[in-house]
Design an enzyme around this catalytic site. Structure first.
Site, PDB file in Angstrom:
ATOM      1  CB  THR A 154     -70.941 -66.109  47.982  1.00 24.87           C
ATOM      2  OG1 THR A 154     -69.680 -66.502  48.519  1.00 24.87           O
ATOM      3  CG2 THR A 154     -71.234 -66.999  46.799  1.00 24.87           C
TER       4      THR A 154
ATOM      5  CB  SER B 109     -69.641 -75.889  48.061  1.00 23.26           C
ATOM      6  OG  SER B 109     -70.354 -74.663  48.189  1.00 23.26           O
TER       7      SER B 109
ATOM      8  CE1 TYR C  50     -74.598 -70.037  50.026  1.00 25.86           C
ATOM      9  CE2 TYR C  50     -72.210 -70.143  49.989  1.00 25.86           C
ATOM     10  CZ  TYR C  50     -73.376 -69.408  50.095  1.00 25.86           C
ATOM     11  OH  TYR C  50     -73.314 -68.051  50.258  1.00 25.86           O
ATOM     12  CG  HIS C  51     -69.508 -71.307  47.201  1.00 27.59           C
ATOM     13  ND1 HIS C  51     -69.040 -72.192  48.145  1.00 27.59           N
ATOM     14  CD2 HIS C  51     -69.259 -70.077  47.707  1.00 27.59           C
ATOM     15  CE1 HIS C  51     -68.514 -71.522  49.172  1.00 27.59           C
ATOM     16  NE2 HIS C  51     -68.647 -70.234  48.933  1.00 27.59           N
TER      17      HIS C  51
ATOM     18  CE  LYS D  77     -75.992 -67.314  48.391  1.00 24.40           C
ATOM     19  NZ  LYS D  77     -76.942 -66.371  48.937  1.00 24.40           N
TER      20      LYS D  77
HETATM   21  P1  NAD Z   1     -78.359 -67.716  58.186  1.00 24.70           P
HETATM   22  O1  NAD Z   1     -78.539 -69.166  57.872  1.00 24.70           O
HETATM   23  O2  NAD Z   1     -77.946 -67.334  59.561  1.00 24.70           O
HETATM   24  O3  NAD Z   1     -79.680 -66.900  57.824  1.00 24.70           O
HETATM   25  C1  NAD Z   1     -80.500 -67.212  56.731  1.00 24.70           C
HETATM   26  C2  NAD Z   1     -81.947 -66.998  57.167  1.00 24.70           C
HETATM   27  O4  NAD Z   1     -82.789 -67.280  56.061  1.00 24.70           O
HETATM   28  C3  NAD Z   1     -82.344 -67.922  58.308  1.00 24.70           C
HETATM   29  O5  NAD Z   1     -82.973 -67.205  59.340  1.00 24.70           O
HETATM   30  C4  NAD Z   1     -83.289 -68.936  57.656  1.00 24.70           C
HETATM   31  O6  NAD Z   1     -84.284 -69.407  58.550  1.00 24.70           O
HETATM   32  C5  NAD Z   1     -83.863 -68.117  56.499  1.00 24.70           C
HETATM   33  N1  NAD Z   1     -84.282 -68.921  55.347  1.00 24.70           N
HETATM   34  C6  NAD Z   1     -83.556 -69.814  54.631  1.00 24.70           C
HETATM   35  N2  NAD Z   1     -84.312 -70.348  53.654  1.00 24.70           N
HETATM   36  C7  NAD Z   1     -85.529 -69.768  53.737  1.00 24.70           C
HETATM   37  C8  NAD Z   1     -86.741 -69.900  53.006  1.00 24.70           C
HETATM   38  N3  NAD Z   1     -86.858 -70.757  51.983  1.00 24.70           N
HETATM   39  N4  NAD Z   1     -87.804 -69.157  53.370  1.00 24.70           N
HETATM   40  C9  NAD Z   1     -87.724 -68.274  54.405  1.00 24.70           C
HETATM   41  N5  NAD Z   1     -86.608 -68.112  55.145  1.00 24.70           N
HETATM   42  C10 NAD Z   1     -85.521 -68.861  54.813  1.00 24.70           C
HETATM   43  O7  NAD Z   1     -77.305 -67.154  57.113  1.00 24.70           O
HETATM   44  P2  NAD Z   1     -76.494 -65.781  57.111  1.00 24.70           P
HETATM   45  O8  NAD Z   1     -75.108 -66.073  57.548  1.00 24.70           O
HETATM   46  O9  NAD Z   1     -77.279 -64.734  57.771  1.00 24.70           O
HETATM   47  O10 NAD Z   1     -76.438 -65.499  55.553  1.00 24.70           O
HETATM   48  C11 NAD Z   1     -77.458 -64.715  54.937  1.00 24.70           C
HETATM   49  C12 NAD Z   1     -77.148 -64.594  53.449  1.00 24.70           C
HETATM   50  O11 NAD Z   1     -75.871 -63.984  53.275  1.00 24.70           O
HETATM   51  C13 NAD Z   1     -77.106 -65.940  52.742  1.00 24.70           C
HETATM   52  O12 NAD Z   1     -77.761 -65.851  51.513  1.00 24.70           O
HETATM   53  C14 NAD Z   1     -75.628 -66.190  52.553  1.00 24.70           C
HETATM   54  O13 NAD Z   1     -75.402 -66.954  51.404  1.00 24.70           O
HETATM   55  C15 NAD Z   1     -75.068 -64.795  52.442  1.00 24.70           C
HETATM   56  N6  NAD Z   1     -73.664 -64.721  52.888  1.00 24.70           N
HETATM   57  C16 NAD Z   1     -73.332 -65.048  54.186  1.00 24.70           C
HETATM   58  C17 NAD Z   1     -71.989 -64.993  54.586  1.00 24.70           C
HETATM   59  C18 NAD Z   1     -71.542 -65.370  55.972  1.00 24.70           C
HETATM   60  O14 NAD Z   1     -70.313 -65.420  56.224  1.00 24.70           O
HETATM   61  N7  NAD Z   1     -72.445 -65.629  56.912  1.00 24.70           N
HETATM   62  C19 NAD Z   1     -71.015 -64.572  53.658  1.00 24.70           C
HETATM   63  C20 NAD Z   1     -71.394 -64.262  52.348  1.00 24.70           C
HETATM   64  C21 NAD Z   1     -72.728 -64.340  51.975  1.00 24.70           C
HETATM   65  N1  USQ Z   2     -61.442 -73.578  56.925  1.00 31.75           N
HETATM   66  C1  USQ Z   2     -60.413 -74.049  57.726  1.00 31.75           C
HETATM   67  N2  USQ Z   2     -60.741 -74.506  58.955  1.00 31.75           N
HETATM   68  C2  USQ Z   2     -62.009 -74.485  59.444  1.00 31.75           C
HETATM   69  C3  USQ Z   2     -63.052 -73.982  58.627  1.00 31.75           C
HETATM   70  C4  USQ Z   2     -62.737 -73.539  57.360  1.00 31.75           C
HETATM   71  O1  USQ Z   2     -59.246 -74.064  57.343  1.00 31.75           O
HETATM   72  O2  USQ Z   2     -62.221 -74.919  60.580  1.00 31.75           O
HETATM   73  C5  USQ Z   2     -61.122 -73.090  55.566  1.00 31.75           C
HETATM   74  C6  USQ Z   2     -61.973 -73.734  54.479  1.00 31.75           C
HETATM   75  O3  USQ Z   2     -61.407 -74.947  54.037  1.00 31.75           O
HETATM   76  C7  USQ Z   2     -61.965 -72.633  53.425  1.00 31.75           C
HETATM   77  C8  USQ Z   2     -61.912 -71.344  54.241  1.00 31.75           C
HETATM   78  O4  USQ Z   2     -61.445 -71.717  55.542  1.00 31.75           O
HETATM   79  O5  USQ Z   2     -60.792 -72.685  52.672  1.00 31.75           O
HETATM   80  C9  USQ Z   2     -63.237 -70.624  54.372  1.00 31.75           C
HETATM   81  O6  USQ Z   2     -64.215 -71.497  54.927  1.00 31.75           O
HETATM   82  P1  USQ Z   2     -65.509 -70.889  55.654  1.00 31.75           P
HETATM   83  O7  USQ Z   2     -66.294 -72.034  56.201  1.00 31.75           O
HETATM   84  O8  USQ Z   2     -65.107 -69.813  56.593  1.00 31.75           O
HETATM   85  O9  USQ Z   2     -66.252 -70.145  54.452  1.00 31.75           O
HETATM   86  P2  USQ Z   2     -67.101 -70.696  53.214  1.00 31.75           P
HETATM   87  O10 USQ Z   2     -67.348 -72.139  53.289  1.00 31.75           O
HETATM   88  O11 USQ Z   2     -66.468 -70.181  51.975  1.00 31.75           O
HETATM   89  O12 USQ Z   2     -68.508 -69.996  53.382  1.00 31.75           O
HETATM   90  C10 USQ Z   2     -68.712 -68.780  54.088  1.00 31.75           C
HETATM   91  C11 USQ Z   2     -70.209 -68.620  54.328  1.00 31.75           C
HETATM   92  C12 USQ Z   2     -70.925 -68.521  52.971  1.00 31.75           C
HETATM   93  C13 USQ Z   2     -70.316 -67.381  52.166  1.00 31.75           C
HETATM   94  C14 USQ Z   2     -68.814 -67.556  52.013  1.00 31.75           C
HETATM   95  C15 USQ Z   2     -68.161 -66.319  51.419  1.00 31.75           C
HETATM   96  O13 USQ Z   2     -70.721 -69.725  55.066  1.00 31.75           O
HETATM   97  O14 USQ Z   2     -72.292 -68.281  53.190  1.00 31.75           O
HETATM   98  O15 USQ Z   2     -70.871 -67.309  50.896  1.00 31.75           O
HETATM   99  O16 USQ Z   2     -68.214 -67.681  53.348  1.00 31.75           O
HETATM  100  S1  USQ Z   2     -66.786 -66.724  50.414  1.00 31.75           S
HETATM  101  O17 USQ Z   2     -65.888 -67.607  51.178  1.00 31.75           O
HETATM  102  O18 USQ Z   2     -66.143 -65.474  50.084  1.00 31.75           O
HETATM  103  O19 USQ Z   2     -67.294 -67.432  49.269  1.00 31.75           O
END
Ligand code: NAD
Ligand code: USQ
Length: 398
Positions: free
Chosen positions: A145, A187, A189-190, A193
């Site tokens: 991320t 967070s 979560y972050h 990563k």
């Molecule tokens: P998602 O939650 O939709 O998909 C994740 C998938 O992984 C799910 O299908 C879940 O069932 C599976 N999973 C989770 N833990 C598991 C485990 N222990 N064993 C087997 N399967 C498991 O999430 P996404 O939005 O598709 O994100 C995928 C990846 O990309 C994540 O690692 C996330 O951090 C990264 N990412 C997502 C975004 C975004 O905006 N969606 C942005 C940046 C990075």
């Molecule tokens: N935000 C708002 N209003 C909302 C939701 C979010 O103002 O209703 C703000 C949040 O406070 C934050 C920003 O928008 O400042 C981004 O929030 P987000 O929920 O869109 O993104 P984030 O929590 O950072 O997480 C998402 C994905 C995560 C990925 C990350 C990439 O869920 O898996 O890693 O984006 S990044 O943001 O570049 O770290």
């Protein structure tokens, strides 16, 4: 190539699996389906009606004739299932999406903080240990991320993973070396990563595992060329306060007449990428594993940056919506500047999709088409980063 997609039932994993399959790769998906169970636990559902995974792969075979196999197991817990799959499928590349990916969900309770750390770190470590154990020389492509860099305004374009620093030694002589860019996760979560990055550094150095870590920005949109081929292939679209990401949330909020929930003043700048570019980046990364040697390859998987307030105004202008500045549930800077390099993916041939194109319209249409599936009570984000954030938000409501 034989490509294993870990987390291939998710929002990014499913369209990536289809895209790789469409490009002639032999794809197997492994997923525990935990994300579908989390929807049940939270009492929410994807805006789009997603089919069960077994039906999804059957539909893909009907429509294209391409077969995708599925293995259902928990990567963080079931090490035996993982090693068995590695030795039978013998992947040449593995794309690792299988982590708990929502920052608000990771901050919701002590149990969910612990779950996120446990799930994400064990998933990543199990994969690397199993590769060394089985001797499978697969290139690992991990979804990281942009959040690992933190959101402090810095006077440089964020580099791709590494920073060159110069420092004096004990005799005052100057030395220069490359270090991992200091992480500042916002967070739990972050944080996972950021910790993953250390695991990758160790296994690349100690065992020569070839690894690409994609520092991805916030993904928006939902459909791709492949998921558009049949309604049973439709992709997930999260809009709730835990898993919904900002731009997709604003689109749904506008579609149901809910004021757009800008956290604070919306001065937060974040990096974005459309889902269609995500799947292309995954293919570019997976197909270039031979270029990875010794050092973990880090690529910033982003195409543009935007302020949250600007996105709200864009959506309000395009669809028509009120904007509401709500107390920010997160402990994060009210404002920041952000610019990041993405030279490696551009160099590999990525042609970025920009926000102000017909794609915003496509997402608006999807949001409008499924408004009857929206539970408006699930829109607010009620996961507070700390006691202070909770009390500010609840005082304002009272
Ligand atoms: P998602 O939650 O939709 O998909 C994740 C998938 O992984 C799910 O299908 C879940 O069932 C599976 N999973 C989770 N833990 C598991 C485990 N222990 N064993 C087997 N399967 C498991 O999430 P996404 O939005 O598709 O994100 C995928 C990846 O990309 C994540 O690692 C996330 O951090 C990264 N990412 C997502 C975004 C975004 O905006 N969606 C942005 C940046 C990075
Ligand atoms: N935000 C708002 N209003 C909302 C939701 C979010 O103002 O209703 C703000 C949040 O406070 C934050 C920003 O928008 O400042 C981004 O929030 P987000 O929920 O869109 O993104 P984030 O929590 O950072 O997480 C998402 C994905 C995560 C990925 C990350 C990439 O869920 O898996 O890693 O984006 S990044 O943001 O570049 O770290």
């Amino acid at each position: 190539m034989r490509i294993l997609i870990l987390g291939g039932d998710g929002f990014c994993g499913w369209p990536s699996a289809l895209h790789l399959s469409a490009h002639g790769h032999q794809v197997t998906i492994a997923d525990s389906l935990v994300r579908r169970r989390i929807d049940d636990e939270l009492g929410v559902q994807s805006l789009t009606p997603i089919s069960p995974l077994s039906e999804r792969v059957r539909a893909w075979a009907d429509v294209t004739g391409h077969r995708i196999d599925v293995a259902e197991f928990d990567l963080a817990r079931d090490y035996e299932a993982l090693t068995e799959l590695l030795t039978t499928f013998r992947p040449e590349a593995i794309v690792h999406f299988a982590e708990q990916r929502a920052a608000p969900y990771s901050m919701k309770s002590p149990d969910l903080k612990r779950y996120t750390i446990d799930n994400n770190l064990n998933a990543t470590h199990n994969l690397l240990a199993a590769l060394v154990h089985t001797g499978i020389d697969a290139h690992v492509v991990h979804l990281g991320t942009m959040g690992v860099y933190g959101y402090e305004s810095v006077p440089v374009d964020l580099p791709e993973g590494y920073l060159t620093v110069t420092y004096p030694d004990r005799n005052g002589r100057s030395h220069t070396r490359e270090i991992l860019y200091p992480t500042a996760p916002g967070s739990v979560y972050h944080l996972t990563k950021s910790l993953d990055q250390l695991v990758f550094q160790f296994y690349a150095r100690n065992d020569g595992v070839r690894i690409t870590d994609l520092h991805q920005g916030i993904v928006w949109g939902t459909q791709t060329d492949e998921t558009n081929l049949d309604p049973r292939l439709i992709n997930r679209f999260d809009y709730d306060g835990d898993f919904g990401t900002v731009l997709n949330r604003f689109l749904v909020q506008a579609a149901v007449g809910h004021p757009l929930t800008v956290h604070g003043t919306g001065g937060q700048t974040r990096a974005f990428i459309n889902i269609r570019d995500t799947v292309r980046c995954i293919r570019l990364a997976a197909e270039t594993g031979d270029a990875v040697d010794g050092r973990v390859r880090v690529m910033n998987q982003v195409t543009e940056t935007h302020r949250v307030a600007d996105l709200a105004h864009l959506v309000a202008q395009t669809v028509g919506a009120d904007i509401s500045e709500v107390p920010n549930p997160r402990a994060e800077a009210d404002e920041n500047q952000l610019s990041a390099r993405n030279d490696t993916l551009i160099g590999l041939g990525l042609e970025p999709t920009r926000l102000a194109t017909g794609l915003l319209k496509e997402s608006v249409e999807i949001a409008q088409k499924y408004t009857d599936r929206v539970d408006v009570s699930r829109i607010p984000c009620t996961s507070y980063w700390n006691r202070n954030r909770r009390s500010v938000a609840t005082e304002r409501v009272e």
